[in-house]
Write an enzyme that holds these catalytic residues in place. Structure first.
Site, short mmCIF file in Angstrom:
data_model
loop_
_atom_site.label_atom_id
_atom_site.label_comp_id
_atom_site.label_asym_id
_atom_site.label_seq_id
_atom_site.Cartn_x
_atom_site.Cartn_y
_atom_site.Cartn_z
CG HIS A 1 -1.94 -1.05 1.27
ND1 HIS A 1 -3.24 -0.85 0.83
CD2 HIS A 1 -1.88 -2.34 1.68
CE1 HIS A 1 -3.94 -1.97 0.99
NE2 HIS A 1 -3.13 -2.89 1.51
CE LYS B 1 -4.28 2.74 3.48
NZ LYS B 1 -4.67 1.86 2.34
CG HIS C 1 -7.60 -5.91 1.07
ND1 HIS C 1 -7.22 -5.58 -0.20
CD2 HIS C 1 -6.63 -5.45 1.89
CE1 HIS C 1 -6.06 -4.93 -0.16
NE2 HIS C 1 -5.68 -4.84 1.11
CD GLU D 1 -6.83 -6.90 7.07
OE1 GLU D 1 -5.77 -6.48 7.56
OE2 GLU D 1 -7.40 -6.34 6.11
CG ASP E 1 -0.84 -5.51 4.28
OD1 ASP E 1 -1.33 -4.87 3.33
OD2 ASP E 1 -1.52 -5.89 5.24
CG ASN E 2 -0.96 -1.53 5.36
OD1 ASN E 2 -1.43 -2.65 5.21
ND2 ASN E 2 -1.60 -0.44 5.04
#
Length: 433
Positions: A70, A73, A226, A229, A326-327
């Site tokens: 991501h 962000k 997604h 989760e 991921d993030n």
């Protein structure tokens, strides 16, 4: 020097093609590698080369592939922390930060920083999810398009939309799908509704899911979703996605990420879901660090589960399973650096990907490359010599250190790149030092 040998190396059989020598108990092969004009010219048995760069038995990887990130962000934590570390806390913090702050300049600065980290760590291809809502979708995707062009010679980039499922019910869904198609992206969504978390599916879930499939099919788009989760047993979207794909005869590729709730379901339901995923040809990408960070987080209580899905069962059923970053340093995960060697190390510890090692080294290279359609992730004659060289000589050595002294080769040349200093982002994040 453009033509040379790398001698006395090790590579895992799961990421090597066209080399039939015996492997050790962990699946590693001893070999010499010939590089000519930036490509792999030969994979030869150990001792074939009379001279060359001696790797001293060190493990060699093909360039890493990160199939779920991501970067739009990333690195907002200093200005938008997740105060309680929860999934809802992450949603709230990101929504507040996105409004009015995610300008093209802001997103580009943070994404470029993240990509420079990934480059230095040895990643050659990335799929990122982009928050895609009516109010800023054109700005975000135009920013990504410019970034993709600017990075084309360093990291191959793909993008998938991400928005709650109900956003695709109506004109906004049409706009999102058209935007994704315009920029050559993947149609993605999250299987919760706006403002909610991943729990019991609403009554209108199936009509909304079919609408999403309609949008993808009409434009010939692949999907990246997604899914489930959470640790809620009512989060059962994965099975319905698989059944819908089979019922409709969906022709594109589908990747589903997270799928955490599957590990909390009854054994019978879990087995049924795994079979449906395999039958539908759906790939699963697991985000072990972020999943463990967010899931089962209750104040002043020790977590009772690791937050991850049934990777061993899925792989045993023939499902393509990969691991991804991921993030990074945002409200969904406070840490991370787009380092796929770290992802493999942590996945091994969290998910017991050892004793035996099996084919798991391919889950950060070959498998995600094949799922996403990148020409990368495998050592074979003719492939571009994008390699990551370590001094680790066995699995336990590889997993015990971060190997910051790894050597990254791009087209056979040593990459002159280091991870950027966080201070570069101070003017963007507002961190005062």
């Amino acid at each position: 020097m453009t033509d040379f040998w790398l001698t006395n190396g090790r590579a895992h059989g799961a990421v090597v093609d066209g080399f039939a020598e015996p492997a050790d108990q962990d699946g590693f092969l001893r070999l010499d590698i010939r590089i000519e004009d930036g490509r792999i010219a030969a994979l030869a048995p150990l001792g074939s080369a009379a001279e060359g760069q001696d790797l001293r038995g060190g493990i060699v990887f093909p360039g890493f592939v990160d199939a779920h990130t991501h970067i739009d962000k990333g690195h907002i934590w200093p200005r938008a922390p997740n105060v309680d570390g929860s999934f809802l806390g992450a949603l709230t913090a990101v929504m507040a930060d996105r409004t009015g702050r995610w300008t093209p300049e802001d997103m580009t600065a943070r994404a470029d920083f993240a990509l420079r980290c990934a480059l230095a760590h040895g990643t050659v291809a990335i799929r990122t999810h982009l928050d895609t809502y009516a109010e800023h979708a054109p700005v975000t995707w135009a920013m990504f398009s410019r970034l993709r062009d600017a990075w084309a010679e360093r990291i191959a980039l793909q993008a998938s939309s991400i928005a709650p499922l109900d956003r695709f019910w109506g004109d906004e869904g049409t706009m999102i799908a058209d935007t994704v198609a315009q920029y050559g992206g993947i149609l993605g969504m999250v299987t919760r509704l706006t403002g909610g978390v991943h729990d019991a599916m609403p009554d209108e879930f199936q009509p909304m899911l079919d609408r999403f499939f309609d949008l993808a099919e009409a434009r010939g788009l692949d999907m990246d979703l997604h899914v489930d989760e959470s640790g809620e047993t009512g989060a059962r979207a994965l099975r319905e996605i698989a059944l819908t794909a089979m019922r409709r005869g969906f022709k594109g590729r589908i990747q589903c990420g997270h799928c955490c709730a599957l590990s909390m379901q009854s054994e019978d339901y879990a087995i049924e879901t795994v079979k449906a995923v395999a039958d539908a040809g759906i790939a699963i990408v697991v985000l072990p660090m972020c999943n463990m960070y967010l899931q089962d987080r209750v104040p002043h209580r020790t977590p009772r589960w690791r937050g991850v899905t049934l990777v061993h069962e899925l792989a045993a059923a023939g499902v393509a399973v990969s691991f991804a970053s991921d993030n990074t340093r945002d409200p969904f995960y406070a840490y991370g650096d787009l380092d796929m060697l770290e992802v493999l190390r942590e996945a091994t510890r969290i998910l017991h990907l050892d004793h035996p090692v099996g084919a798991w080294p391919a889950a950060v290279s070959r498998v995600p490359a094949e799922v996403c359609g990148f020409d990368a992730g495998v050592l074979r004659v003719g492939a571009v010599a994008d390699l990551v060289l370590t001094r680790a000589r066995m699995a336990t050595e590889l997993q015990s250190r971060p190997w910051h002294d790894r050597v990254v080769l791009r087209a056979g040349k040593v990459l002159d790149a280091t991870v950027p200093d966080y201070a570069e982002l101070d003017s963007v994040t507002g961190f005062a030092g």
